[in-house]
Design a protein around this motif. Structure first.
Motif, PDB file in Angstrom:
ATOM      1  N   LEU A  39      38.097  35.569  52.443  1.00 57.29           N
ATOM      2  CA  LEU A  39      38.447  36.404  51.293  1.00 57.29           C
ATOM      3  C   LEU A  39      39.534  35.674  50.521  1.00 57.29           C
ATOM      4  CD1 LEU A  39      38.031  39.348  50.071  1.00 57.29           C
ATOM      5  CD2 LEU A  39      40.192  39.869  51.213  1.00 57.29           C
ATOM      6  N   VAL A  40      39.297  35.456  49.232  1.00 57.69           N
ATOM      7  CA  VAL A  40      40.302  34.828  48.378  1.00 57.69           C
ATOM      8  C   VAL A  40      40.925  35.936  47.528  1.00 57.69           C
ATOM      9  CG1 VAL A  40      40.752  33.079  46.621  1.00 57.69           C
ATOM     10  CG2 VAL A  40      38.954  32.698  48.336  1.00 57.69           C
ATOM     11  N   GLU A  41      42.164  36.228  47.814  1.00 55.95           N
ATOM     12  CA  GLU A  41      42.839  37.313  47.096  1.00 55.95           C
ATOM     13  C   GLU A  41      43.248  36.860  45.692  1.00 55.95           C
ATOM     14  OE1 GLU A  41      46.062  38.537  49.525  1.00 55.95           O
ATOM     15  OE2 GLU A  41      44.776  39.378  51.088  1.00 55.95           O
ATOM     16  N   ASN A  42      43.301  37.799  44.772  1.00 59.76           N
ATOM     17  CA  ASN A  42      43.731  37.532  43.379  1.00 59.76           C
ATOM     18  C   ASN A  42      43.009  36.340  42.769  1.00 59.76           C
ATOM     19  OD1 ASN A  42      45.697  39.658  43.237  1.00 59.76           O
ATOM     20  ND2 ASN A  42      46.878  38.456  44.709  1.00 59.76           N
ATOM     21  N   ALA A  43      41.725  36.222  43.064  1.00 58.68           N
ATOM     22  CA  ALA A  43      40.938  35.100  42.552  1.00 58.68           C
ATOM     23  C   ALA A  43      40.468  35.338  41.123  1.00 58.68           C
ATOM     24  CB  ALA A  43      39.732  34.873  43.463  1.00 58.68           C
ATOM     25  N   ILE A  44      40.480  36.599  40.695  1.00 56.66           N
ATOM     26  CA  ILE A  44      39.964  36.937  39.360  1.00 56.66           C
ATOM     27  C   ILE A  44      41.132  37.348  38.467  1.00 56.66           C
ATOM     28  CG2 ILE A  44      38.292  38.359  38.088  1.00 56.66           C
ATOM     29  CD1 ILE A  44      37.075  39.074  40.868  1.00 56.66           C
ATOM     30  N   PRO A  45      41.327  36.677  37.341  1.00 57.91           N
ATOM     31  CA  PRO A  45      42.350  37.150  36.405  1.00 57.91           C
ATOM     32  C   PRO A  45      42.037  38.581  35.957  1.00 57.91           C
ATOM     33  CG  PRO A  45      41.574  34.955  35.807  1.00 57.91           C
ATOM     34  CD  PRO A  45      40.653  35.448  36.881  1.00 57.91           C
TER      35      PRO A  45
END
Lengths: 162, 194
Positions: free
Chosen positions: A4-10
């Motif tokens: 899981l990549v957190e804060n990957a989407i602006p």
């Protein structure tokens, strides 16, 4: 791969993507022995988000991939996707979920591999999950309790052949 | 444990004419239902969760109290229900279930060829906190190319204390336990087999 990549989407991109999806309009799925939710297949207007997801997938894999299937799903109270609704596939896949929800909740996505728990993707806005899938994998989206009146979970699911 | 005597002819007629699939609801089934609730308390419950359900239940292997209840279901109730339904019912299984707020059982049919389930049942116990929600909902569905289609909600059965709901298990016996929104829904449930 399962991460899981957190804060990957602006945040602005998430907002624009949700607005684009809402313009297209959602279709209700109600074959209730398999699932109950709203969806948009191959949505237009979310190209920038797809580029972001594809770059992330390619970067994590170490080689370039391109999407073979994209579906946006939206779940509110009373909605769910059961594992036997999961589309069967023979080829190895990477499945990425971009979480476009506006608020977190406890309603997760559960991956199983060979019947055993494999990875849990929490409902975490702006995160992107990446999960490698085989023919023995299955996935379900947890039932969203009616006790959470305002819950609205929005996920863009993209599959890549690996 | 003692079952009230039943009007078998009337129940048989009701069972046969029911849609979406054969079912029957019988109220005031047991003479002393409160005693059954005490047995569930003694048994102990664990939480079970999957993609299709979330509830508390007894383990599949029963303690002596509920095992005796299961024996009554087999020896006393199965012959009566066999006459009502016309099904060759010979034995019952049983577990106790407690659905609390947020618990549910999503739509499914109960049908698995290898298991031989003929008649499903849910018997509702008196609850110390009567539930909101927790209805048994029955759906009309058609089987096309091995998939259920044209699904429509047809019947909603309240989990009223000392009531038993029974329905014939088939590939189209689609049903669910609607989410409990408050309170506690306590039941004994399982299947009758040949």
């Amino acid at each position: 791969m399962r991460q899981l990549v957190e804060n990957a989407i602006p945040a602005a991109l998430a907002r624009d993507s949700v607005a684009a999806l809402d313009v297209i309009g959602w279709t209700r799925y109600a074959m209730i022995d398999r699932g109950q939710y709203e969806y948009i297949d191959a949505p237009s207007g979310v190209e920038a988000l797809l580029v972001l997801v594809t770059r992330l997938a390619s970067s994590q894999l170490g080689f370039d991939v391109r999407p073979v299937h994209t579906r946006a799903v939206r779940l509110g109270p009373g909605d769910y996707v059961l594992s036997h609704h999961d589309r069967r596939h023979d080829e190895p896949l990477l499945e990425c979920i971009a979480d476009l929800s506006t608020a977190p909740s406890s309603f997760a996505v559960h991956y199983r591999e060979g019947g055993r728990p494999h990875f849990v993707v929490p409902n975490q806005p702006l995160a992107i999950s990446l999960v490698a899938r085989t023919a023995a994998s299955a996935v379900n989206h947890t039932y969203v309790s009616k006790l959470h009146d305002g819950a609205l979970i929005l996920r863009l699911i993209t599959r890549f052949l690996t | 444990m003692q079952f009230r005597s039943l009007d078998e002819a009337a129940l048989a007629a009701a069972y046969r004419r029911r849609a979406p699939f054969p079912f029957v609801v019988i109220d005031d089934l047991v003479v002393d239902p409160d005693a059954l609730l005490a047995l569930v308390d003694d048994e102990g419950l664990e939480h079970y969760q999957s993609d299709i359900f979330a509830f508390d239940a007894t383990a599949p292997s029963l303690g002596p109290g509920l095992a005796a209840v299961r024996e009554h279901f087999t020896t006393q109730l199965a012959p009566v229900l066999a006459r009502i339904t016309g099904l060759p019912l010979a034995r019952a299984d049983l577990r106790a279930f407690a659905y609390r707020a947020g618990h549910y059982l999503l739509p499914h049919t109960d049908h698995q060829e290898s298991l031989g389930r003929l008649l499903a049942y849910a018997y509702y116990l008196p609850s110390p906190e009567p539930p909101t929600g927790g209805e048994l909902e029955l759906f009309q569905a058609q089987l096309v190319d091995d998939e259920l289609t044209a699904i429509e909600s047809v019947v909603m059965i309240d989990p009223r204390p000392n009531r038993i709901a029974l329905f014939e298990v088939s590939r189209t016996s689609l049903h669910q336990v609607r989410e409990v929104l408050a309170g506690l829904r306590v039941s004994l449930a399982g299947w009758f087999y040949a």
